[in-house]
Scaffold this motif. Structure first.
Motif, mmCIF file in Angstrom:
data_model
loop_
_atom_site.group_PDB
_atom_site.id
_atom_site.type_symbol
_atom_site.label_atom_id
_atom_site.label_comp_id
_atom_site.label_asym_id
_atom_site.label_seq_id
_atom_site.Cartn_x
_atom_site.Cartn_y
_atom_site.Cartn_z
ATOM 1 N N GLY A 294 0.844 -1.161 0.011
ATOM 2 C CA GLY A 294 0.048 -0.096 -0.022
ATOM 3 C C GLY A 294 0.816 1.259 0.002
ATOM 4 O O GLY A 294 0.330 2.440 0.315
ATOM 5 N N LEU A 295 2.174 1.148 -0.552
ATOM 6 C CA LEU A 295 2.851 2.534 -0.404
ATOM 7 C C LEU A 295 2.493 3.120 -1.679
ATOM 8 O O LEU A 295 2.186 2.554 -2.783
ATOM 9 C CB LEU A 295 4.320 2.017 -0.625
ATOM 10 C CG LEU A 295 4.875 1.182 0.834
ATOM 11 C CD1 LEU A 295 6.455 1.052 0.830
ATOM 12 C CD2 LEU A 295 4.438 1.710 2.331
ATOM 13 N N ARG A 296 2.752 4.629 -1.716
ATOM 14 C CA ARG A 296 2.674 5.370 -2.897
ATOM 15 C C ARG A 296 3.961 5.890 -3.336
ATOM 16 O O ARG A 296 4.763 6.339 -2.765
ATOM 17 C CB ARG A 296 1.751 6.401 -2.363
ATOM 18 C CG ARG A 296 0.198 6.031 -1.728
ATOM 19 C CD ARG A 296 -0.657 7.081 -1.483
ATOM 20 N NE ARG A 296 -0.962 8.021 -2.765
ATOM 21 C CZ ARG A 296 -1.442 9.296 -2.627
ATOM 22 N NH1 ARG A 296 -2.058 9.756 -1.643
ATOM 23 N NH2 ARG A 296 -1.819 9.960 -3.879
ATOM 24 N N LEU A 297 3.925 5.709 -4.791
ATOM 25 C CA LEU A 297 5.093 6.408 -5.703
ATOM 26 C C LEU A 297 4.895 7.916 -5.596
ATOM 27 O O LEU A 297 3.756 8.563 -5.783
ATOM 28 C CB LEU A 297 4.965 6.016 -6.947
ATOM 29 C CG LEU A 297 5.267 4.472 -7.244
ATOM 30 C CD1 LEU A 297 5.144 4.146 -8.615
ATOM 31 C CD2 LEU A 297 6.971 4.399 -6.778
ATOM 32 N N PRO A 298 5.884 8.656 -5.213
ATOM 33 C CA PRO A 298 5.829 10.188 -5.319
ATOM 34 C C PRO A 298 5.868 10.776 -7.025
ATOM 35 O O PRO A 298 5.688 11.943 -6.940
ATOM 36 C CB PRO A 298 7.179 10.357 -4.624
ATOM 37 C CG PRO A 298 8.254 9.424 -4.768
ATOM 38 C CD PRO A 298 7.414 8.071 -4.917
ATOM 39 N N ILE A 299 6.060 9.797 -7.931
ATOM 40 C CA ILE A 299 5.964 10.463 -9.334
ATOM 41 C C ILE A 299 5.240 9.207 -10.207
ATOM 42 O O ILE A 299 4.672 8.477 -9.611
ATOM 43 C CB ILE A 299 7.404 10.490 -9.937
ATOM 44 C CG1 ILE A 299 7.926 8.964 -9.868
ATOM 45 C CG2 ILE A 299 8.219 11.401 -8.985
ATOM 46 C CD1 ILE A 299 9.509 8.773 -10.420
ATOM 47 N N GLN A 300 4.861 9.650 -11.202
ATOM 48 C CA GLN A 300 4.369 8.865 -12.092
ATOM 49 C C GLN A 300 4.946 7.346 -12.340
ATOM 50 O O GLN A 300 5.979 7.151 -12.072
ATOM 51 C CB GLN A 300 4.036 9.311 -13.492
ATOM 52 C CG GLN A 300 3.245 10.455 -13.386
ATOM 53 C CD GLN A 300 1.800 10.696 -12.622
ATOM 54 O OE1 GLN A 300 1.036 9.599 -13.429
ATOM 55 N NE2 GLN A 300 1.203 11.228 -11.900
ATOM 56 N N TRP A 351 12.565 6.075 0.982
ATOM 57 C CA TRP A 351 13.668 5.268 1.359
ATOM 58 C C TRP A 351 12.834 3.897 1.447
ATOM 59 O O TRP A 351 13.205 2.766 1.058
ATOM 60 C CB TRP A 351 14.542 5.191 2.396
ATOM 61 C CG TRP A 351 15.829 6.126 2.078
ATOM 62 C CD1 TRP A 351 16.383 7.195 2.474
ATOM 63 C CD2 TRP A 351 16.595 5.094 1.434
ATOM 64 N NE1 TRP A 351 17.317 7.385 1.838
ATOM 65 C CE2 TRP A 351 17.822 6.012 1.158
ATOM 66 C CE3 TRP A 351 16.884 3.970 0.748
ATOM 67 C CZ2 TRP A 351 19.059 5.828 0.505
ATOM 68 C CZ3 TRP A 351 18.085 3.526 0.104
ATOM 69 C CH2 TRP A 351 18.978 4.632 -0.085
ATOM 70 N N ALA A 352 11.604 4.068 2.272
ATOM 71 C CA ALA A 352 10.683 2.773 2.239
ATOM 72 C C ALA A 352 10.461 2.185 1.102
ATOM 73 O O ALA A 352 10.228 0.773 1.084
ATOM 74 C CB ALA A 352 9.445 3.330 2.939
ATOM 75 N N LEU A 353 10.083 2.869 -0.163
ATOM 76 C CA LEU A 353 9.858 2.308 -1.555
ATOM 77 C C LEU A 353 11.078 1.409 -1.565
ATOM 78 O O LEU A 353 10.809 0.365 -2.558
ATOM 79 C CB LEU A 353 9.565 3.523 -2.508
ATOM 80 C CG LEU A 353 8.469 4.253 -2.268
ATOM 81 C CD1 LEU A 353 8.404 5.503 -3.070
ATOM 82 C CD2 LEU A 353 7.012 3.365 -2.858
#
Length: 489
Positions: A294-300, A351-353
Motif C-alpha cells: 500500500g505504499l505510494r509512488l511520489p512520481i508517475q 527510502w521505504a519504497l
C-alpha cells in the motif's frame, strides 16, 4: 538422551529442500551436556522449550528449518569460551546466531546443531568522540549503535533495512554491504579490531583501535565474512563516520536501462563527494510495494526508477549541486520525471519504497532471492533473461539493488516453492554470473544455499586454501557446519 524437535511442518527441513546433505559425525546433545551448559550460563539461559526453539530454527524468509533442541545464551566472551571448549571436546556442532536476519541460511541449523545466540553480548564498551571509534560486544543491535553514535554527531558506516534487529557481530561475520557502501566502503575497511573465540575456546584478541597497524598478518580480516565458520565474533571496534548535517533524496523515473547507466555516470561525476547512495528499482519492484504494502509512488509510473541520496555539511551547497545535476539530466531527456526532498519524513517515505521491497515480495508467497555482483553493462540482462526463461511459471520477476557498486538483487516469486521452477533457476543464475566474471554473492554471503557454487566465483586453489584454514582453526568442524565451503564429494 537425544534431543530432537520437529517444527512447522509447512517448511521442509533445510537438509532436503535445496539439495540432500548428510549429517556429519557429530555427537548428539544429552542431558549431561544440558546440565553442564546450565552450570556455566544459568538455567534460564539454556533453552529447550519448543516454541522458543522454533524461532531460532527458522530463518527470516521462512525457507530454512533446522531441528536444534538447545539454545544457549551466553552473557560474556568468557562464557562463549567455556561453551565452545566443551563442545569441541564433545564434538557437538554449534551455530552462532545474531539477529537471524540472514538470507542464505547461514544463521540457522541444518540438522540438530546447538544454537548459540549473541543477543546477551550487548554492551557498548566505549566511544571515543575524538577518533570516532566505537567498541562494543557483538550482540549490539546496529540501530542502537547508530543512535549512540548520533549523540556525538557520528554515524555507523553501515545501514541496512534490518538495522532494527540485526547484530553488529552478524554484520561483520557476513561482511554486510548495505545502502551506503558507495560512500563508506565495506566492513573490511571500517572494522579496526575484533575479538573472536575459536572452536577450542581460545579467545583471540585483535581488539586494536589503531587505524594504522602494519605488524604481521592482519588476522581480523579472516573473520570478516567468514560467517561463523572460523570463530565466533564477541567484540568489534568500528570506525564511525561523521554524521552529515544535511540529507537530500531524489526519486527519479527513467524510460530505459541505458539512461539509468548514463545517470549513474553523471551522478558520480556531478555529485562526487556528497553522493552517499545510488539505488535502482524496476517497475515490477515498485508494483510489488504499492500493491502488496500500500505504499505510494511520489512520481508517475515508469519502466525504471533511481533513488539518489546526498549527504554533506551544507544543505544549501548540496541542494544546489543536486538541482544543477537534475536540471541537466531533465534537459537532456535522460530523466523523464523526478522529485527532490530534504524533509526527513519525505526522505523516510522514499527510502521505504526501496527498503521494503523484500517485505513486499514475501506477500506474493515464496521468494527465490539472488544477490549478485555483475558488470554494470550486464546489470539488468539477468532480469530480462530470467523473465524469458520462466515466463508465467512465476508470479513476479524483478530486479533492484545497489547500482553504485554493481550489486543486483534478483527476486522471483511464486505462490509456493516449486522444485521444477527452482531447477530452472539454479544453477543457471549462478552460471550466468560466472560467465560474466561476477560474484554469486555480493553482500549476503554463501551460507548453506550458495556454498556449492563458490567455484563459479573463486579458483580451486583459493577454495583449497580456505578449506585448509578451516581445518587449522576448527579441526573438528564444529563451527557452523554445512556452510560457506562446498560439500566434499
Amino acid at each position: 538422551m537425544r534431543l530432537l524437535r520437529i517444527f512447522n511442518k509447512k517448511v521442509k527441513f533445510s537438509s532436503i529442500r535445496y539439495y540432500s546433505v548428510v549429517r556429519q559425525g557429530f555427537e548428539y546433545v544429552n542431558e549431561d551436556d544440558v546440565n553442564y551448559f546450565k552450570s556455566v550460563l544459568g538455567e534460564r539461559n539454556v533453552i529447550t522449550d519448543e516454541e522458543e526453539l522454533a524461532i531460532v530454527n527458522t530463518d527470516w524468509l521462512k525457507t530454512m528449518k533446522g531441528s536444534s533442541g538447545v539454545l544457549l545464551q551466553p552473557s560474556c566472551p568468557s562464557e562463549v569460551s567455556k561453551v565452545l571448549s566443551y563442545c569441541n571436546s564433545r564434538r557437538l556442532a554449534v551455530v552462532p546466531q545474531g539477529g537471524n536476519t540472514g538470507l542464505v541460511g547461514g544463521s540457522v541449523p541444518i540438522f540438530d546443531e546447538i544454537v548459540l545466540s549473541t543477543k546477551r553480548l550487548n554492551k557498548i564498551l566505549s566511544l571515543d568522540p575524538v577518533t570516532g571509534i566505537l567498541s562494543c560486544e557483538s550482540g549490539c543491535i546496529l540501530e542502537a549503535l547508530d543512535n549512540k553514535a548520533a549523540e556525538y554527531d557520528l554515524m555507523m558506516p553501515l545501514d541496512l533495512g534490518a538495522k532494527g534487529s540485526c547484530h553488529i557481530g552478524g554484520n561483520v561475520a557476513t561482511n554486510a554491504g548495505g545502502i551506503r557502501l558507495l560512500r563508506y566502503g565495506n566492513l573490511h575497511g571500517s572494522i579496526l579490531g575484533l575479538e573472536a573465540v575459536l572452536a577450542n575456546g581460545e579467545r583471540l584478541d585483535m581488539m586494536t583501535t589503531n587505524k594504522k597497524d602494519n605488524t604481521g598478518y592482519d588476522l581480523k580480516h579472516l573473520f570478516v565474512g567468514s560467517e561463523g565458520t572460523l570463530g565466533i565474533i564477541t567484540k568489534v571496534a568500528v570506525q564511525c563516520a561523521q554524521r552529515p548535517n544535511s540529507f537530500h533524496v531524489a526519486f527519479l523515473g527513467l524510460e530505459s536501462f541505458e539512461n539509468v547507466l548514463k545517470t549513474v555516470q553523471s551522478a558520480k561525476q556531478s555529485l562526487n563527494e556528497i553522493l552517499s547512495s545510488c539505488e535502482f528499482m524496476d517497475d515490477e519492484s515498485m508494483e510489488c510495494v504499492t500493491k502488496n504494502l500500500g505504499l505510494r509512488l511520489p512520481i508517475q509510473r515508469h519502466p525504471f526508477y533511481m533513488l539518489l541520496e546526498t549527504s554533506g555539511s551544507s544543505s544549501y551547497h548540496d541542494e544546489e549541486k543536486l538541482n544543477d545535476f537534475l536540471e541537466k539530466s531533465f534537459n537532456s531527456g535522460v530523466i523523464l520525471d523526478g522529485t527532490l526532498t530534504g524533509e526527513p519524513s519525505k526522505i523516510k517515505d522514499m527510502w521505504a519504497l526501496r527498503e521494503r521491497i523484500a517485505e513486499g515480495l514475501l506477500r506474493d508467497g515464496y521468494c527465490y532471492k539472488y544477490d549478485v555482483s555483475v558488470p554494470l553493462s550486464k546489470f539488468y540482462d539477468l532480469v530480462t533473461d530470467m523473465r524469458e526463461r520462466l515466463g508465467s511459471s512465476v508470479v513476479r520477476c524483478c530486479g533492484y539493488g545497489h547500482l553504485g557498486d554493481g550489486n543486483l538483487h534478483l527476486n522471483l516469486t511464486g505462490e509456493i516453492f516449486d522444485p521444477d521452477v527452482f531447477a530452472l533457476i539454479e544453477p543457471y543464475v549462478y552460471e550466468r554470473v560466472g560467465d560474466w566474471k561476477g560474484s554469486i554473492s555480493a553482500e549476503h554471503g554463501l551460507g548453506y544455499k550458495k556454498r556449492n557454487y563458490i567455484h563459479l566465483s573463486k579458483s580451486q586453489s583459493a577454495i583449497s586454501l580456505m578449506q585448509q584454514l578451516k581445518s587449522l582453526l576448527d579441526p573438528n568442524g564444529i563451527l557452523n557446519p554445512y556452510k560457506v565451503l562446498p560439500s566434499f564429494k
